[in-house]
Design an enzyme around this catalytic site. Structure first.
Site, PDB file in Angstrom:
ATOM      1  N   LYS A 227       4.574 -12.903   0.278  1.00 25.69           N
ATOM      2  CA  LYS A 227       3.255 -12.419   0.678  1.00 25.69           C
ATOM      3  C   LYS A 227       2.206 -13.399   0.137  1.00 25.69           C
ATOM      4  O   LYS A 227       1.880 -13.395  -1.049  1.00 25.69           O
ATOM      5  CB  LYS A 227       3.015 -11.014   0.116  1.00 25.69           C
ATOM      6  CG  LYS A 227       1.708 -10.415   0.568  1.00 25.69           C
ATOM      7  CD  LYS A 227       0.777 -10.347  -0.627  1.00 25.69           C
ATOM      8  CE  LYS A 227      -0.601  -9.887  -0.339  1.00 25.69           C
ATOM      9  NZ  LYS A 227      -1.496 -10.932   0.174  1.00 25.69           N
TER      10      LYS A 227
ATOM     11  N   GLU B 102       2.892 -14.839 -13.635  1.00 24.40           N
ATOM     12  CA  GLU B 102       2.170 -16.060 -14.004  1.00 24.40           C
ATOM     13  C   GLU B 102       0.697 -15.801 -13.775  1.00 24.40           C
ATOM     14  O   GLU B 102       0.262 -15.722 -12.622  1.00 24.40           O
ATOM     15  CB  GLU B 102       2.610 -17.218 -13.103  1.00 24.40           C
ATOM     16  CG  GLU B 102       3.975 -17.752 -13.411  1.00 24.40           C
ATOM     17  CD  GLU B 102       3.992 -18.508 -14.709  1.00 24.40           C
ATOM     18  OE1 GLU B 102       4.987 -18.380 -15.431  1.00 24.40           O
ATOM     19  OE2 GLU B 102       3.004 -19.184 -15.025  1.00 24.40           O
TER      20      GLU B 102
ATOM     21  N   CYS C 229      -5.060 -22.304 -12.595  1.00 24.67           N
ATOM     22  CA  CYS C 229      -4.721 -21.377 -13.671  1.00 24.67           C
ATOM     23  C   CYS C 229      -4.755 -22.059 -15.041  1.00 24.67           C
ATOM     24  O   CYS C 229      -5.164 -21.463 -16.024  1.00 24.67           O
ATOM     25  CB  CYS C 229      -3.367 -20.754 -13.414  1.00 24.67           C
ATOM     26  SG  CYS C 229      -2.085 -21.972 -13.128  1.00 24.67           S
TER      27      CYS C 229
ATOM     28  N   GLU D 126     -12.056 -15.780 -17.542  1.00 23.89           N
ATOM     29  CA  GLU D 126     -11.671 -16.824 -16.592  1.00 23.89           C
ATOM     30  C   GLU D 126     -12.681 -16.841 -15.444  1.00 23.89           C
ATOM     31  O   GLU D 126     -12.882 -15.831 -14.771  1.00 23.89           O
ATOM     32  CB  GLU D 126     -10.278 -16.523 -16.064  1.00 23.89           C
ATOM     33  CG  GLU D 126      -9.727 -17.631 -15.208  1.00 23.89           C
ATOM     34  CD  GLU D 126      -8.339 -17.311 -14.677  1.00 23.89           C
ATOM     35  OE1 GLU D 126      -8.130 -16.189 -14.193  1.00 23.89           O
ATOM     36  OE2 GLU D 126      -7.475 -18.202 -14.726  1.00 23.89           O
TER      37      GLU D 126
HETATM   38  P1  NAD Z   1      -5.241 -11.752  -7.297  1.00 23.72           P
HETATM   39  O1  NAD Z   1      -4.417 -11.134  -8.370  1.00 23.72           O
HETATM   40  O2  NAD Z   1      -6.416 -11.033  -6.794  1.00 23.72           O
HETATM   41  O3  NAD Z   1      -4.351 -12.031  -5.998  1.00 23.72           O
HETATM   42  C1  NAD Z   1      -3.122 -12.691  -6.061  1.00 23.72           C
HETATM   43  C2  NAD Z   1      -2.211 -12.135  -4.986  1.00 23.72           C
HETATM   44  O4  NAD Z   1      -1.943 -10.762  -5.275  1.00 23.72           O
HETATM   45  C3  NAD Z   1      -2.808 -12.170  -3.587  1.00 23.72           C
HETATM   46  O5  NAD Z   1      -1.776 -12.459  -2.658  1.00 23.72           O
HETATM   47  C4  NAD Z   1      -3.293 -10.751  -3.394  1.00 23.72           C
HETATM   48  O6  NAD Z   1      -3.388 -10.347  -2.043  1.00 23.72           O
HETATM   49  C5  NAD Z   1      -2.219  -9.969  -4.119  1.00 23.72           C
HETATM   50  N1  NAD Z   1      -2.616  -8.623  -4.551  1.00 23.72           N
HETATM   51  C6  NAD Z   1      -3.876  -8.157  -4.762  1.00 23.72           C
HETATM   52  N2  NAD Z   1      -3.820  -6.861  -5.147  1.00 23.72           N
HETATM   53  C7  NAD Z   1      -2.518  -6.511  -5.189  1.00 23.72           C
HETATM   54  C8  NAD Z   1      -1.823  -5.321  -5.550  1.00 23.72           C
HETATM   55  N3  NAD Z   1      -2.442  -4.224  -5.931  1.00 23.72           N
HETATM   56  N4  NAD Z   1      -0.470  -5.339  -5.526  1.00 23.72           N
HETATM   57  C9  NAD Z   1       0.206  -6.447  -5.161  1.00 23.72           C
HETATM   58  N5  NAD Z   1      -0.402  -7.596  -4.793  1.00 23.72           N
HETATM   59  C10 NAD Z   1      -1.742  -7.637  -4.813  1.00 23.72           C
HETATM   60  O7  NAD Z   1      -5.594 -13.178  -7.824  1.00 23.72           O
HETATM   61  P2  NAD Z   1      -6.612 -14.213  -7.171  1.00 23.72           P
HETATM   62  O8  NAD Z   1      -7.968 -13.929  -7.640  1.00 23.72           O
HETATM   63  O9  NAD Z   1      -6.382 -14.318  -5.704  1.00 23.72           O
HETATM   64  O10 NAD Z   1      -6.047 -15.552  -7.813  1.00 23.72           O
HETATM   65  C11 NAD Z   1      -6.586 -16.101  -8.950  1.00 23.72           C
HETATM   66  C12 NAD Z   1      -5.779 -15.725 -10.184  1.00 23.72           C
HETATM   67  O11 NAD Z   1      -4.476 -16.281 -10.114  1.00 23.72           O
HETATM   68  C13 NAD Z   1      -6.402 -16.304 -11.432  1.00 23.72           C
HETATM   69  O12 NAD Z   1      -6.368 -15.390 -12.485  1.00 23.72           O
HETATM   70  C14 NAD Z   1      -5.501 -17.494 -11.731  1.00 23.72           C
HETATM   71  O13 NAD Z   1      -5.528 -17.923 -13.053  1.00 23.72           O
HETATM   72  C15 NAD Z   1      -4.178 -16.979 -11.323  1.00 23.72           C
HETATM   73  N6  NAD Z   1      -3.248 -18.079 -11.085  1.00 23.72           N
HETATM   74  C16 NAD Z   1      -2.223 -18.266 -11.963  1.00 23.72           C
HETATM   75  C17 NAD Z   1      -1.327 -19.308 -11.776  1.00 23.72           C
HETATM   76  C18 NAD Z   1      -0.186 -19.520 -12.730  1.00 23.72           C
HETATM   77  O14 NAD Z   1       0.775 -20.159 -12.355  1.00 23.72           O
HETATM   78  N7  NAD Z   1      -0.244 -19.017 -13.937  1.00 23.72           N
HETATM   79  C19 NAD Z   1      -1.477 -20.163 -10.685  1.00 23.72           C
HETATM   80  C20 NAD Z   1      -2.534 -19.948  -9.823  1.00 23.72           C
HETATM   81  C21 NAD Z   1      -3.418 -18.887 -10.037  1.00 23.72           C
END
Ligand code: NAD
Length: 489
Positions: free
Chosen positions: A184, A259, A293, A392
């Site tokens: 997804k 992650e 991240c 962040e």
């Molecule tokens: P997010 O958590 O809002 O979304 C990430 C994914 O989760 C998306 O596909 C989203 O549709 C899905 N999602 C949202 N709500 C959900 C739920 N209730 N249940 C299941 N899935 C759900 O994150 P974002 O704002 O899109 O991305 C940024 C974040 O990701 C930042 O905190 C960043 O640091 C982190 N990130 C971490 C890494 C790593 O490898 N550690 C890499 C990239 C980004």
């Protein structure tokens, strides 16, 4: 502009279930928009829990079907075919990623060699599931075999900040180990994952082994995390979503890999080579418009060079070329969305009240007004307890914090709920060892920032999650150990 739009970018995209491209159960779609100009690129399917049910059922059938008889050698050959088809189509994939999420071509094209290494690394790991025999110690008439067997159906949920790379942390180990996957992608950047999945089917990935459901988190991610037919979730994203996934996964005790985000320290000692440290720490925050991240967003600088460093960093930030990622020479593109732009500007406003704004801080207007562009921004003379040093931001915002001693900087570096990454710049070898060992994070870079070797991997601790990506342990986390005892008389 140096490029033309790939033919793939048109019409409405479908879901991949059981080897077929199908409409979503609801028939609804989501607009895929170019963040550099707000223009519609095409539409993606808005999946829901019915689609998740269909995809998980297909992944289960595939897991139990002929795919389960693929030998490590056959999986390796398949991964190498996938490698070749991805490399052959890489220019289009880089452009699709640039159009869909804004990162400049210099960055997306730059993934090519790294992705080649990543896929070859996973191809080299298909033997991880082979048999290990253990000598028996309890009695002479028994012997045992230990297999590492695939956990089953893996749900992958990824963010928008780099799907061209991020998707492989699920598809790669799934193919290497004999698992199946339901991926997804993020609603804001799904196009690359769709094109890659098409190419993987062309490369001969069997039906149902990979499935792709686009849509919103609440409508696709949540049902995937709850689904009793899913054995493992690999999630990359925010802490809040991770907490909801932990709760959702409890029903069938899924294995989880989380992650998450960070507020990583990047430490510059007075003895550092500033010719390297300034651009190194600068791009450690600004690259990908800060939507990384591991971004080293808290730059901790020894007080005696604080002012000099800040001046140089501010000057450097003004040299960073920002614009539409398709333009020649652009180093950073727009933020992903208006929502993200508002969020970043909110933090800039908070920072301006608390610390000294020495560069950037403005949204770009003029020709760039339709896109979500923010200047690289530097705050100086900040404190670690300010909101801009604790939360962040996920934008191109550096917060420079002065410190005096090694002991103090370690305290500051570790005074964060996160533990994803960190960096330090020094010419003193002993200090490099002491301080890198003292930082509580999954990765530390010394006199560099952001390098990741697929065979070494990276991961987090504390609120940055658990279960790393890359490296042998990552492959093994798609497997579980199974012992079989034989009475040999
Ligand atoms: P997010 O958590 O809002 O979304 C990430 C994914 O989760 C998306 O596909 C989203 O549709 C899905 N999602 C949202 N709500 C959900 C739920 N209730 N249940 C299941 N899935 C759900 O994150 P974002 O704002 O899109 O991305 C940024 C974040 O990701 C930042 O905190 C960043 O640091 C982190 N990130 C971490 C890494 C790593 O490898 N550690 C890499 C990239 C980004």
């Amino acid at each position: 502009m140096t490029t033309s739009t790939p033919a793939f970018i048109q019409g409405s995209k479908k879901l991949l279930i059981d080897g077929q491209w199908v409409d979503s159960a609801s028939g609804q779609t989501i607009d895929a928009v170019n963040p550099a100009n707000g223009e519609l690129l095409c539409r993606i399917a808005r999946g829901n829990s019915d689609d998740v049910d269909r995809a998980v059922a297909a992944a289960r059938r595939a897991f139990e079907g002929p795919w389960s008889h693929y030998t490590p050698h056959e999986r390796r050959k398949l991964l190498l075919r996938v490698h070749d088809v991805i490399m052959d189509n890489f220019e289009d994939l880089a452009l699709i990623e640039t159009l869909d999420m804004g990162a400049p071509l210099a960055r997306t094209r730059g993934y090519k060699e790294w992705l080649s290494q990543l896929l070859q690394f996973y191809a080299s790991q298909t033997g991880s599931a082979t048999v290990a025999a253990t000598p028996m110690s309890i009695a002479p008439n028994f012997t045992a075999l230990k297999h590492l067997v695939p956990v089953g159906v893996v749900g992958g949920i990824i963010p928008w900040n780099g799907p061209l790379m991020g998707m492989w942390w699920i598809y790669g180990p799934a193919l290497a180990t004999g698992c199946t996957a339901v991926l997804k992608p993020a609603e804001d950047a799904s196009l690359t994952t769709i094109r890659v999945s098409e190419l993987m089917m062309e490369a001969g990935v069997p039906e149902g082994v990979i499935n792709l459901i686009t849509g919103y988190g609440a409508e696709v991610g949540q049902p995937l995390a709850e689904h009793h037919g899913v054995d493992r979730i690999a999630f990359t994203g925010s802490v809040v979503t991770a907490q909801s996934i932990v709760r959702a996964s409890a029903g069938n005790l899924k294995r989880l890999q989380l992650e998450l985000g960070g507020k990583s320290p990047d430490i510059v000692f007075a003895d550092a080579d500033l010719e390297k440290a300034v651009p190194g720490a600068g791009m450690g925050v600004f690259t990908n418009t800060g939507q990384v991240c591991v971004a080293g967003t808290r730059i901790l600088v020894q007080r005696e060079i604080h002012d000099e460093f800040v001046k140089r960093l501010a000057d450097f930030s003004r040299t960073v070329k920002i614009g539409d990622g398709r333009e020649e020479g652009v180093q950073i593109g727009p933020l992903i969305s208006e929502r993200q732009l508002d969020r970043v500007m909110h933090y800039v406003e908070l920072g301006s009240r608390d610390a000294e704004l020495v560069a950037g801080g403005q949204r770009l207007g003029g020709d760039h007004a339709k896109g979500y562009f923010v200047e690289p921004t530097v705050f100086a003379n900040a404190h670690n307890n300010m909101t801009i040093a604790r939360e962040e931001i996920f934008g191109p915002v550096a917060t420079v914090i002065p410190f005096d001693t090694e002991a103090e900087v370690l305290e500051l570096a570790n005074d964060t709920p996160y533990g994803l990454a960190g960096g330090l710049w020094t010419e003193n070898l002993g200090r490099a060892h002491r301080v890198s060992q003292g930082i509580r994070s999954g990765t530390v870079w010394v006199n560099c920032y952001g390098v990741i070797d697929p065979a070494v991997g990276f991961g987090g601790t504390k609120m940055s999650g658990y279960g790393g990506k890359g490296g042998k342990e990552h492959v093994e986390s798609f497997l579980y150990p199974k012992a079989t005892y034989f009475n040999i008389g």
